[in-house]
Design an enzyme around this catalytic site. Structure first.
Site, PDB file in Angstrom:
ATOM      1  N   GLU A 135      -1.741  -8.757   3.679  1.00  0.00           N
ATOM      2  CA  GLU A 135      -1.563  -9.259   5.045  1.00  0.00           C
ATOM      3  C   GLU A 135      -2.887  -9.626   5.720  1.00  0.00           C
ATOM      4  O   GLU A 135      -2.904 -10.411   6.680  1.00  0.00           O
ATOM      5  CB  GLU A 135      -0.809  -8.235   5.901  1.00  0.00           C
ATOM      6  CG  GLU A 135      -1.594  -7.025   6.358  1.00  0.00           C
ATOM      7  CD  GLU A 135      -1.746  -5.924   5.327  1.00  0.00           C
ATOM      8  OE1 GLU A 135      -2.323  -4.880   5.660  1.00  0.00           O
ATOM      9  OE2 GLU A 135      -1.281  -6.117   4.172  1.00  0.00           O
ATOM     10  N   HIS A 137      -3.762  -4.978   0.275  1.00  0.00           N
ATOM     11  CA  HIS A 137      -3.304  -5.397   1.601  1.00  0.00           C
ATOM     12  C   HIS A 137      -3.300  -6.914   1.704  1.00  0.00           C
ATOM     13  O   HIS A 137      -4.243  -7.522   2.213  1.00  0.00           O
ATOM     14  CB  HIS A 137      -4.188  -4.788   2.692  1.00  0.00           C
ATOM     15  CG  HIS A 137      -3.883  -3.354   2.965  1.00  0.00           C
ATOM     16  ND1 HIS A 137      -2.935  -2.960   3.891  1.00  0.00           N
ATOM     17  CD2 HIS A 137      -4.370  -2.222   2.403  1.00  0.00           C
ATOM     18  CE1 HIS A 137      -2.861  -1.636   3.902  1.00  0.00           C
ATOM     19  NE2 HIS A 137      -3.729  -1.158   3.010  1.00  0.00           N
ATOM     20  N   CYS A 173       0.839  -1.201   0.000  1.00  0.00           N
ATOM     21  CA  CYS A 173       0.000   0.000   0.000  1.00  0.00           C
ATOM     22  C   CYS A 173       0.878   1.257   0.000  1.00  0.00           C
ATOM     23  O   CYS A 173       1.487   1.570  -1.015  1.00  0.00           O
ATOM     24  CB  CYS A 173      -0.977  -0.023   1.174  1.00  0.00           C
ATOM     25  SG  CYS A 173      -2.341   1.146   0.963  1.00  0.00           S
TER      26      CYS A 173
END
Length: 231
Positions: free
Chosen positions: A209, A207, A110
């Protein structure tokens, strides 16, 4: 031995147990994914001389966060540009340059992709809805959007798919692509969602994660091992 992976972090007011105080903090999903992939996560606050730790790391992750100071790419701030932390910019731009000079594996996420692009001479769209006409990349505060991303072969091999629908939470994106970067992922509206600099340096605008599986983190650790072997 687990490769030591440095992860940049926020410095923001935070509340926990009985305390409300400025804190160096990071969403735990970053830590979880690095540990799950076989790395040893180490959080890097934007303090002191962060470049001095480069020689002790095996890889670097530039985490998400607030907007990059538009002065770094000779632009005036957009009304929606926010959460600028110039001290974090200074630390992370130095880290990027040091990591690239050292040939260190690097993954930008990001804001991390935006830092990489600007550090290499690119510019940013400061408010994506002005460009694409919708808010799907950041639908509401604290809510991820799910938009499809078409992947180039390099990323498609990692995800075992030519298209994915990852979690998005960004209102800025790459405008002018920096020299040397290659686009490896694009949203349907044309937003650049992933770039590569070389076989060991990659960044994505979404994202990764937050999802349960983490092929991008698995590949990142594997790339570190390849670099250690000289392959």
């Amino acid at each position: 031995m687990r490769p030591v992976i440095g992860i940049t972090c926020y410095v923001e007011p935070a509340a926990y147990t009985v305390w409300e105080t400025p804190a160096a903090l990071l969403p735990y999903d970053y830590v979880r994914q690095v540990e799950r992939a076989g790395g040893q996560p180490v959080i890097l606050p934007p303090a002191g001389d962060p470049v001095s730790v480069i020689g002790r790391l095996d890889g670097l992750i530039l985490a998400g966060g607030g907007d990059v100071d538009p002065g770094r790419y000779a632009a005036d701030p957009h009304p929606n540009t926010s959460y600028i932390r110039k001290f974090r910019d200074e630390a992370e731009f130095r880290l990027v340059r040091a990591a690239l000079a050292a040939g260190m594996p690097l993954l930008g996420i990001c804001r991390g992709m935006q830092v990489l692009n600007v550090a290499l001479g690119g510019t940013l769209h400061q408010h994506v809805p002005d460009v694409v006409g919708h808010t799907g990349h950041s639908p509401a505060p604290g809510s991820y959007g799910r938009l499809p991303v078409r992947l180039a072969p390099e990323l498609a091999k990692i995800y075992d798919a030519e298209e994915i629908t990852p979690a998005h939470y960004h209102h800025q994106s790459i405008e002018r692509l920096a020299d040397g970067l290659v686009v490896t992922g694009t949203a349907e509206d044309g937003t650049i969602e992933a770039v590569d600099l070389n076989e060991h340096v990659r960044a994505v605008q979404w994202h990764p994660e937050v999802d349960e599986d983490g092929p991008l983190f698995d590949d990142f650790v594997a790339r570190f091992r390849s670099a250690r072997r000289g392959g």
